[in-house]
Design a protein around this motif. Structure first.
Motif, PDB file in Angstrom:
ATOM      1  N   ASP A  63       0.824  -1.233   0.037  1.00 20.93           N
ATOM      2  CA  ASP A  63       0.082   0.036   0.100  1.00 20.93           C
ATOM      3  C   ASP A  63       0.976   1.284   0.260  1.00 20.93           C
ATOM      4  O   ASP A  63       0.522   2.043  -0.695  1.00 20.93           O
ATOM      5  N   ALA A  64       2.048   1.184   0.710  1.00 17.25           N
ATOM      6  CA  ALA A  64       2.930   2.540   0.686  1.00 17.25           C
ATOM      7  C   ALA A  64       3.771   2.562  -0.577  1.00 17.25           C
ATOM      8  O   ALA A  64       3.695   3.728  -1.018  1.00 17.25           O
ATOM      9  N   ALA A  65       3.881   1.605  -1.448  1.00 22.90           N
ATOM     10  CA  ALA A  65       4.191   1.671  -2.598  1.00 22.90           C
ATOM     11  C   ALA A  65       3.375   2.347  -3.616  1.00 22.90           C
ATOM     12  O   ALA A  65       3.683   3.380  -4.214  1.00 22.90           O
ATOM     13  N   VAL A  66       2.051   1.873  -3.443  1.00 22.03           N
ATOM     14  CA  VAL A  66       1.103   2.613  -4.408  1.00 22.03           C
ATOM     15  C   VAL A  66       0.928   4.017  -3.885  1.00 22.03           C
ATOM     16  O   VAL A  66       0.565   4.796  -4.675  1.00 22.03           O
ATOM     17  N   ASP A  67       0.786   4.096  -2.656  1.00 23.79           N
ATOM     18  CA  ASP A  67       0.692   5.705  -2.335  1.00 23.79           C
ATOM     19  C   ASP A  67       1.729   6.663  -2.833  1.00 23.79           C
ATOM     20  O   ASP A  67       1.651   7.701  -3.357  1.00 23.79           O
ATOM     21  N   ALA A  68       2.919   5.923  -3.019  1.00 32.68           N
ATOM     22  CA  ALA A  68       4.086   6.570  -3.411  1.00 32.68           C
ATOM     23  C   ALA A  68       4.038   6.877  -4.673  1.00 32.68           C
ATOM     24  O   ALA A  68       4.320   7.997  -5.327  1.00 32.68           O
ATOM     25  N   PHE A  69       3.404   6.088  -5.356  1.00 33.31           N
ATOM     26  CA  PHE A  69       3.267   6.187  -6.787  1.00 33.31           C
ATOM     27  C   PHE A  69       2.079   7.222  -7.395  1.00 33.31           C
ATOM     28  O   PHE A  69       2.229   8.025  -8.113  1.00 33.31           O
ATOM     29  N   VAL A  70       1.182   7.032  -6.473  1.00 28.93           N
ATOM     30  CA  VAL A  70      -0.149   8.062  -6.689  1.00 28.93           C
ATOM     31  C   VAL A  70       0.648   9.413  -6.557  1.00 28.93           C
ATOM     32  O   VAL A  70       0.312  10.435  -7.079  1.00 28.93           O
ATOM     33  N   GLU A  71       1.180   9.630  -5.298  1.00 26.70           N
ATOM     34  CA  GLU A  71       1.819  10.818  -4.869  1.00 26.70           C
ATOM     35  C   GLU A  71       2.915  11.401  -5.843  1.00 26.70           C
ATOM     36  O   GLU A  71       2.893  12.712  -6.348  1.00 26.70           O
ATOM     37  N   LEU A  72       3.464  10.547  -6.681  1.00 23.40           N
ATOM     38  CA  LEU A  72       4.359  10.942  -7.684  1.00 23.40           C
ATOM     39  C   LEU A  72       3.750  11.392  -9.221  1.00 23.40           C
ATOM     40  O   LEU A  72       4.171  12.281  -9.486  1.00 23.40           O
ATOM     41  N   THR A  73       2.824  10.658  -9.371  1.00 25.33           N
ATOM     42  CA  THR A  73       2.228  10.725 -10.678  1.00 25.33           C
ATOM     43  C   THR A  73       0.940  11.326 -10.665  1.00 25.33           C
ATOM     44  O   THR A  73       0.445  11.896 -11.709  1.00 25.33           O
ATOM     45  N   GLY A  74       0.084  11.277  -9.754  1.00 29.82           N
ATOM     46  CA  GLY A  74      -1.027  11.954  -9.572  1.00 29.82           C
ATOM     47  C   GLY A  74      -2.286  11.229 -10.269  1.00 29.82           C
ATOM     48  O   GLY A  74      -3.289  11.688 -10.333  1.00 29.82           O
ATOM     49  N   ARG A  75      -1.813   9.809 -10.619  1.00 28.62           N
ATOM     50  CA  ARG A  75      -2.661   8.920 -11.248  1.00 28.62           C
ATOM     51  C   ARG A  75      -3.895   8.401 -10.386  1.00 28.62           C
ATOM     52  O   ARG A  75      -3.644   8.189  -9.061  1.00 28.62           O
TER      53      ARG A  75
END
Length: 198
Positions: A63-75
């Motif tokens: 979940d933390a990995a996905v959160d980091a992805f969302v934060e970086l990409t805004g997707r």
């Protein structure tokens, strides 16, 4: 979720299904997978799998990995579901996450493995069969590979992203391997259920 996958070849095991030795004979991993899926078919129960410390780490940090992805990409990202392949019975996939136009495969490996992947700078070959199978089953065109390691001191270096968009040939190779593997599994099931026990 487990019952939907019981006795079926899934994307997470696709690499094992495609694994052969150098002499062309099936690998021990492939033979083991055939026996496990046969066991699931004849019992109707999912085989228990040992959860290693590394696997536990991955589950805890996904979940933390996905959160980091969302934060970086805004997707916008959502949990995925189990996809049955549209034309190959007993072949399916449950991607980690999905977007409107693609999928995400999330890995939280050991730091040594993470560094190996980052330094190579490409989607690791060992994960391409899984990702290609997910795309074949879901009908999506690309899969994002996410590797994440929160132990890295520099927060900017904790997330590694690469986009995987396989060729038509890669998809065909996975689908052909799935058909071959499942035909062998069907033959084993037939042999067990109709063969003489005496």
């Amino acid at each position: 979720w487990l019952s939907a996958r019981c006795g079926k070849l899934t994307a997470s095991r696709m690499a094992d299904a495609m694994r052969f030795r150098r002499d062309g004979k099936p690998s021990a991993d492939r033979d083991r997978l055939l026996r496990e899926l046969l066991a699931e078919r004849v019992t109707g129960q999912s085989m228990p799998h040992v959860v290693t410390e590394a696997m536990e780490w991955g589950l805890e940090n996904e979940d933390a990995a996905v959160d980091a992805f969302v934060e970086l990409t805004g997707r916008s990202v959502r949990l995925s579901r189990f996809y049955e392949h549209p034309t190959i019975p007993d072949f399916g996939a449950t991607p980690d996450r999905e977007l409107d136009d693609g999928l995400l495969e999330v890995k939280c490996p050991t730091t040594a493995r993470y560094l190996e992947w980052v330094l190579a700078g490409v989607v690791p070959e060992e994960h391409k069969p899984q990702m290609a199978a997910q795309l074949a089953c879901s009908g999506k065109r690309w899969c994002g590979f996410i590797a994440y390691d929160p132990r890295i001191k520099d927060e900017r270096r904790r997330l590694f992203l690469r986009k995987y968009e396989p060729s038509a040939e890669e998809i065909v190779a996975v689908e052909t391997a799935a058909r071959t593997f499942l035909a062998e599994l069907d033959a084993m099931f037939e042999q067990f259920t109709t063969g003489s026990m005496a």
